[in-house]
Every structure is written in structure tokens, then in C-alpha cells.
Design a protein around this motif. Structure first.
Motif, PDB file in Angstrom:
ATOM      1  N   UNK B  37       0.926  -0.991   0.168  1.00 12.94           N
ATOM      2  CA  UNK B  37      -0.103  -0.068   0.035  1.00 12.94           C
ATOM      3  C   UNK B  37       0.892   1.216   0.038  1.00 12.94           C
ATOM      4  N   UNK B  38       0.294   2.525  -0.613  1.00  9.84           N
ATOM      5  CA  UNK B  38       1.064   3.410  -0.741  1.00  9.84           C
ATOM      6  C   UNK B  38       0.080   4.606  -0.477  1.00  9.84           C
ATOM      7  N   UNK B  39       0.591   5.520   0.398  1.00  9.26           N
ATOM      8  CA  UNK B  39      -0.173   6.834   0.792  1.00  9.26           C
ATOM      9  C   UNK B  39       0.542   7.898   1.131  1.00  9.26           C
ATOM     10  N   UNK B  40       0.136   9.179   0.870  1.00 11.18           N
ATOM     11  CA  UNK B  40       0.562  10.523   1.174  1.00 11.18           C
ATOM     12  C   UNK B  40       0.552  10.423   2.548  1.00 11.18           C
ATOM     13  N   UNK B  41       1.819  11.184   3.042  1.00 11.34           N
ATOM     14  CA  UNK B  41       2.174  11.176   4.673  1.00 11.34           C
ATOM     15  C   UNK B  41       2.148  12.566   4.974  1.00 11.34           C
ATOM     16  N   UNK B  42       2.941  13.243   4.542  1.00 13.17           N
ATOM     17  CA  UNK B  42       3.222  14.673   5.268  1.00 13.17           C
ATOM     18  C   UNK B  42       3.376  15.875   4.317  1.00 13.17           C
ATOM     19  N   UNK B  43       2.901  16.783   4.236  1.00 13.47           N
ATOM     20  CA  UNK B  43       3.439  18.000   3.363  1.00 13.47           C
ATOM     21  C   UNK B  43       3.683  19.026   4.282  1.00 13.47           C
ATOM     22  N   UNK B  68      -1.429   7.033  12.046  1.00 16.68           N
ATOM     23  CA  UNK B  68      -1.574   6.318  11.026  1.00 16.68           C
ATOM     24  C   UNK B  68      -0.979   4.789  10.943  1.00 16.68           C
ATOM     25  N   UNK B  86      10.971  13.909  -0.065  1.00 20.42           N
ATOM     26  CA  UNK B  86      11.348  14.708  -0.918  1.00 20.42           C
ATOM     27  C   UNK B  86      11.551  16.029  -0.610  1.00 20.42           C
ATOM     28  N   UNK B 170       8.196  16.757   1.009  1.00 22.77           N
ATOM     29  CA  UNK B 170       6.897  15.949   0.424  1.00 22.77           C
ATOM     30  C   UNK B 170       7.244  14.449   1.167  1.00 22.77           C
ATOM     31  N   UNK B 171       6.348  13.600   1.366  1.00 21.04           N
ATOM     32  CA  UNK B 171       6.403  12.428   2.023  1.00 21.04           C
ATOM     33  C   UNK B 171       5.547  11.634   1.491  1.00 21.04           C
ATOM     34  N   UNK B 172       5.892  10.392   1.506  1.00 18.90           N
ATOM     35  CA  UNK B 172       4.918   9.098   1.249  1.00 18.90           C
ATOM     36  C   UNK B 172       5.028   7.863   2.261  1.00 18.90           C
ATOM     37  N   UNK B 174       5.140   3.709   2.070  1.00 17.48           N
ATOM     38  CA  UNK B 174       4.916   2.483   1.280  1.00 17.48           C
ATOM     39  C   UNK B 174       5.164   1.370   2.264  1.00 17.48           C
TER      40      UNK B 174
END
Lengths: 483, 180
Positions: B37-43, B68, B86, B170-172, B174
Motif C-alpha cells: 500500500x502507498x499513501x501520502x504522509x506529510x506535506x 496512521x 522529497x 513531501x513524503x509518502x 509505502x
């Protein structure tokens, strides 16, 4: 392994008693009184019959259109995860299904009217369990593979379609010989619903895309719902402290099956028409009706659209509120946009309507007269004569399913051996199988009648590798007025 | 009657010879449903003007709940995973960003530190692996809060020549989860 996964795999693999709706061997097998259940206008000619309670009509049928138990559980040394991936996840389509119908007569009988001997009345009570589950392909892929590295792929939530029910049907039918050429029939039905569930009008998608701010955005657009009746009450009673589960289940089935649950009404229509002396056309429309589900109702919906790019902190605005709870705000926002809601609203469900039709050519015997006859059924044909010695023809079957009508075509051959025995052989082509050969016997010894009908005989070599199999049998006491 | 006998024989043969090839239902226990699974984490975004506005080098320091990973279905089933970051700095000053993973008692379980040169800097990409090939998974499963801190390692007056100068994180996430 978790219970839900076991249940899912069991249902999927066909290990639960799975059955279907189509009964090509019984249709227009007029020697068997239960053929009136498939066509109330069938040319049944007995004086009266009484079904042996619980044994007069038992019908089981299993159908799995895309995969078999053998495909997954054969002891072949292959990794089951590879088999599931290749044969189910990547092999099945959203139109593939596992479907099931069980029908068991509790009470059955019929008699010919004394004042109107052209009328035959039949009645009874039967229990029916019917379930269908379409392969939720995209949801299965999502569960099996996940959404990682699937940028832009929309997982279709509409692939989830399932429906099931258990009910008792109380029925009374009239079969009238209108003329030498035409028999009409109608059957009224009262449905007493035991339980029902359906999730058939789902739409929406889940997709992972490149985010506007963040690296990714996850979007859920959902119009999904599940309606159920009866099950909540059963769950509540079974989970009560000190509940005797067997007694609770028995009480549940009896209470709700005899007008303590949901109520519905329906009708069957049918006819038999002699086009030419040996050519007979028949047709029927079954279960034109509905159920009102008003007791122990529990419905769920998940409707709305939300996109998440994770927790977003954009200065300076985000820190203006020192008590801000970014995580909870995100959760609350998504739940507000796509609320998961529950209610107990009454709902109406249509019964799965079925259509049968057949064209039969009779051989041998004495064909009915070409012109009108002013005699009743007792004198129109000498009792020792048979209406046919053999017959062949074709049948069409259609049933209304959540993904639209399903059809099956059958070619058949029937033969009578005196009054004691009649057989029917059939070949049926449908979405489950193109090699479905069936055979049925109707044996009569004095007033006792026994019938056994089995479809897809070739599959009996290895039932685990069968896409469909069915068996029907019954025991009646009946009088043809000549024995 | 010969035909009848033949037909009866065929029917009985079919019914009586019906069989089920040996199946191995023990394979149930080997089923492994482990989606990735992959999801956006923190911006996190801070314009340079905001950094310059601060009276101290610290331009951001906030702690917030982040559950989460400690959600039951994740915490009980997570097998491995990675956090992908990133970072982009188009301001005129070097920056230090610290991301701390905190448990329910506020104890720091892990710290991720990023040092960014002033503009023009290349985008910094970092993947931190958790599980058998990386950091302990317990860091994630016990994390209930994140603390984000940003420190200006340069001056508070200069302005970058880049359009809309800012710092962005930016971060995700996985991760592979067992559903069985």
C-alpha cells in the motif's frame, strides 16, 4: 487465518452449498407434478398428488463460472498463492460468478376440480435459499496487490455485486385446460422472508495519482451501499449471553419463515399451446413479485468523494491555531466527505424473475385432435393412450441477475416407457458450461412416484473440477386415474 | 427394454462413479494476502518570507498526533515498509529539518534529520526502510505523534532570486501489510 478470509475463500471456492436457478430437466417434464412450479400452465394430467413432506421436491445446484475448487485446491504441489494470483486475481472477470439456489418443499399437493375437471389446483410451501456473488475483480486486485506503483489506475468499486436471501414461499396455483390446444396457469405466492442482503448498485473508484502538493494523492469516490434484513436480529440473538445457538437458529428460521419476518407477494404465469398436432409451445414467467424488508433491517452506505495528500502544514496559516490537531482534522475531513452511515430504513427488493420457454415435437402416441373438442379431459384421450412415446425439442431459460439477464439454451429428448418410467436427457449451454449433459428419471410404482434429475453428468467424474452441478429428487403419491 | 437398461446403466454409472479428486484444503493456511500500500504522509511548506519573519532561527516546531501506523490494522499486520521523503529548498539560506517519531508517552523513538543547502539546490530524495532490511518496525507501530522542527542556519534578511522561494517537505509511506 482470519475468519472473514476463510468465509470469503469458502464462498468463492464453492465450498458452501452453492446452487443456481436453472432447472432444465424438470421444466415441462409433465409427468412430475413439481413441473407445475416451473410452469403453472404445464400439461400435467394426474387426478391428484400429495408430496411426501420434506421429500417431495429437493433441488440443489452449484455454479461457479470462472474457477473451480480443483483450480485452487488440487494437491499438485504448486504454491496456492501463485494459483490464486494466476487463476483468480488475474484470471477471473467481473462477470464471473458463484451462484447458489436451494429449494426444498415442505408441503406439496394438488387435485383436479370435481366440478371443473379441466382445472388442476396445486399448492404448497417451500423454502428457498438463493445467493449470487460476482467476482469483485478490482477490489480483489487492490486487496491482493495493493495500490503501490499503480499510479493512475482506477479500482472500480462497482465490481462489488452480491445478493442473497432465504425465504419460505406459500403458493396456490390454478392450471386450466382452456381448449384442446391451450392450457393456461397462474400461481399466487406469498413470501415470508427469513433473511436477505444485497449490495448491487455500487459505483465509484479508488485511485492514486500524483499530488498537487505532495508526491501522491489518494482519491476515493464512492456510492456504495449494503442492505440487509433479518441478519442483525440473528446476530443479536446468537451473541446474547448463554444463548443456545442451535435453538436460537431453529427459532429464527421457524419464526421468520412463518410470517414473523418480511412479507412479499408474487405470481407465476404459464401456458402450453399446441401449435400443430405434435408441436407444442410452452412458456412461463416466474416470481413476478417483490419483498418488503421491514424487520431487523440494517443498511450501510459509503457515499462521497475525498482526496488526501496526507497531513498538510502550510505556514504560517497552519500554525495560527496552537491547538490544531492535524491528524484528527484529516480523519474528520475525510469522514465528513465520505461518511460511513447506517440506518434501519425499510426497503423493497424485487424477486429474481425467471423466464422459461420451450418448443417440443412429440413422436408416437396419439396427437390431440386438430379441431375443437366438446369433451372434457377424461374423454378427449383414451386413458390407455399416451400423449407421446418420445419427444424432442429446445428450451430457453433466462433469469434477471444483478448484472443483467442470464440465459441458457437446452436441447432435450424425452421418452416414456409405458406408465412406469419416463426419462429426459438434456444438453445445456450457459455461462457455466458448454458440456452440460443431464439425465432425469421419473419412476412410478403404483401410486408412488420417484424422480431423480441430475445435470452436468460429465462433471461427476470429478466434482471438484466442475463449474456447475445439480441434483433434484422427489417423492410423491399420485393418481393418474388409471392405476 | 434393452435401451432402457442401457440408459439406466449410464445414469447409475454417472451417479455412482461420481468422485472428487483429492484436494488439499490445508493450503488455506498458506494463503498470504500481503498487499503493498502507498499513501501520502506529510506535506510541509514554508515560504522564505515566513522564515525571515521569525525572530529566532527556529521557523517551525510543532508536535501533532499521527496515528496512521499505530492503527490496529496496520500495527498488527505491517511486514515491511519505507518512508520516502522529497525536500526542496529554494530559499537563500541553509536549513535543517528534523522529524521525530514519538510514542504515546512522548518519548522519541527515532529521528530523521535533513540538511539543505541554500538555493540553487538539487531536490533531496531519501528513502528510509523499515522492517527486516532496515530500521525496526516498532518505530512505526509505536509512533503516535510526529514532531517537525525547522532551523534556519543562515541569515534572516536575504531573499532568494528564485520565483516564490520556499522550503517544501513531501513524503509518502509505502508498506506491505498482511491481511491473513
Amino acid at each position: 487465518m482470519k475468519l472473514w478470509l476463510r468465509c470469503f475463500l469458502a464462498f468463492f471456492a464453492g465450498l458452501t452449498p452453492l446452487m443456481g436457478q436453472h432447472r432444465p430437466l424438470l421444466y415441462d417434464f409433465t409427468e412430475i407434478p413439481q413441473s407445475l412450479l416451473l410452469n403453472p400452465g404445464a400439461a400435467h394430467e394426474s387426478q391428484w398428488y400429495a408430496g411426501v413432506p420434506l421429500l417431495s421436491g429437493v433441488s440443489l445446484r452449484a455454479g461457479s463460472s470462472g474457477i473451480t475448487v480443483q483450480d485452487l485446491f488440487a494437491d499438485d504441489g504448486l504454491d496456492i498463492n501463485d494459483k490464486i494470483r494466476e487463476r483468480a486475481i488475474n484470471g477471473l472477470q467481473p462477470g464471473d460468478e458463484v451462484s447458489a439456489t436451494l429449494q426444498m418443499e415442505l408441503l406439496s399437493g394438488g387435485f383436479r376440480g370435481k366440478r371443473r375437471p379441466d382445472d388442476f389446483y396445486s399448492f404448497g410451501v417451500y423454502t428457498e435459499v438463493d445467493a449470487i456473488n460476482y467476482w469483485p475483480r478490482d477490489l480483489a486486485i487492490l486487496a491482493w496487490e495493493g495500490n503501490a506503483d499503480q499510479l493512475g489506475r482506477r479500482f472500480n468499486l462497482g465490481h462489488l455485486k452480491t445478493r442473497g436471501e432465504m425465504l419460505n414461499v406459500f403458493h396456490f396455483g390454478i392450471n386450466r385446460k382452456v381448449s384442446e390446444r391451450l392450457i393456461l396457469g397462474v400461481r399466487a405466492k406469498i413470501f415470508s422472508g427469513i433473511f436477505q442482503f444485497q449490495s448491487t448498485r455500487n459505483r465509484g473508484y479508488f485511485v492514486t495519482t500524483q499530488g498537487e502538493n505532495n508526491l501522491l494523492a489518494n482519491t476515493l469516490s464512492s456510492q456504495m451501499g449494503l442492505q440487509s434484513s433479518g441478519l442483525e436480529g440473528l446476530r443479536r440473538e446468537l451473541s446474547a449471553d448463554g444463548a443456545d445457538q442451535g435453538a436460537v437458529l431453529q427459532d429464527f428460521l421457524v419464526r421468520r419463515g412463518f410470517f414473523g419476518g418480511d412479507l412479499g407477494f408474487g405470481a407465476d404465469l404459464g401456458f402450453t399451446y399446441t401449435l400443430k398436432p405434435r408441436l407444442v409451445l410452452t412458456g412461463s414467467l416466474l416470481d413476478l413479485g417483490f419483498m418488503v424488508h421491514a424487520s431487523d433491517v440494517r443498511n450501510f452506505t459509503l457515499e462521497g468523494t475525498a482526496t488526501s495528500e496526507g497531513v498538510e502544514i502550510i505556514l504560517p496559516d497552519s500554525l495560527a491555531d496552537p491547538d490544531a490537531d492535524f491528524w484528527q482534522d484529516l480523519v474528520d475531513e475525510i469522514e465528513a466527505l465520505v461518511p460511513f452511515e447506517e440506518d434501519a430504513k425499510t426497503y423493497v427488493a424485487l424477486r429474481p424473475t425467471k423466464l422459461y420457454a420451450s418448443l417440443r415435437y412429440n413422436l408416437g402416441g396419439t396427437p390431440p385432435p386438430k379441431g375443437p373438442c366438446d369433451c372434457d379431459y377424461r374423454t378427449s384421450r383414451p386413458l390407455k393412450e399416451q400423449p407421446y412415446s418420445s419427444a424432442f425439442g429446445a428450451q430457453l431459460f433466462m433469469v434477471n441477475r444483478p448484472r443483467g439477464p442470464q440465459a441458457a439454451l437446452t436441447a432435450f429428448y424425452q421418452k416414456r416407457f409405458g406408465n412406469a418410467l419416463a426419462i429426459k436427457a438434456s444438453y445445456t449451454a450457459d455461462k457455466f458450461s458448454l458440456t452440460n449433459i443431464g439425465l432425469g428419471f421419473n419412476l412410478q410404482a403404483g401410486p408412488l412416484e420417484l424422480y431423480v434429475l441430475a445435470d452436468n453428468l460429465l462433471a461427476y467424474r470429478n466434482l471438484a473440477n466442475a463449474h456447475t452441478a445439480s441434483l433434484q429428487f422427489g417423492l410423491n403419491i399420485l393418481s393418474w386415474g388409471r392405476n | 427394454m434393452k435401451k432402457l437398461g442401457l440408459l439406466t446403466g449410464v445414469f447409475l454409472l454417472c451417479c455412482l462413479s461420481s468422485c472428487v479428486e483429492q484436494q488439499n484444503f490445508e493450503q488455506y493456511d498458506e494463503v498470504a494476502v500481503t498487499p503493498l500500500l502507498e499513501a501520502a504522509l506529510l506535506y510541509l511548506e514554508t515560504p522564505e518570507s515566513e522564515i525571515n519573519r521569525q525572530t529566532s532561527p527556529s521557523f517551525v516546531s510543532t508536535t501533532f498526533d499521527f496515528e496512521a501506523f499505530s492503527e490496529q490494522f496496520v500495527a498488527e499486520g505491517i511486514l515491511e515498509g519505507s518512508l520516502i521523503y522529497q525536500l526542496e529548498n529554494t530559499t537563500s539560506k541553509p536549513l535543517q529539518i528534523t522529524l521525530e517519531f514519538l510514542d504515546a508517552s512522548g518519548q522519541v523513538l527515532d529521528t530523521e534529520t535533513f540538511l539543505m543547502d541554500p538555493a540553487p539546490t538539487a531536490i533531496l530524495n531519501r528513502e528510509v526502510v523499515y522492517g527486516p532490511a532496515g530500521k525496526p518496525l516498532e518505530i512505526l507501530t509505536n509512533t503516535t505523534a510526529l514532531r517537525v522542527s525547522g532551523t534556519n542556519l543562515g541569515d534572516q534578511t536575504s531573499v532568494s532570486g528564485e520565483p516564490e522561494p520556499r522550503f517544501v517537505l513531501r513524503s509518502t509511506a509505502k508498506f506491505r501489510i498482511s491481511l491473513t
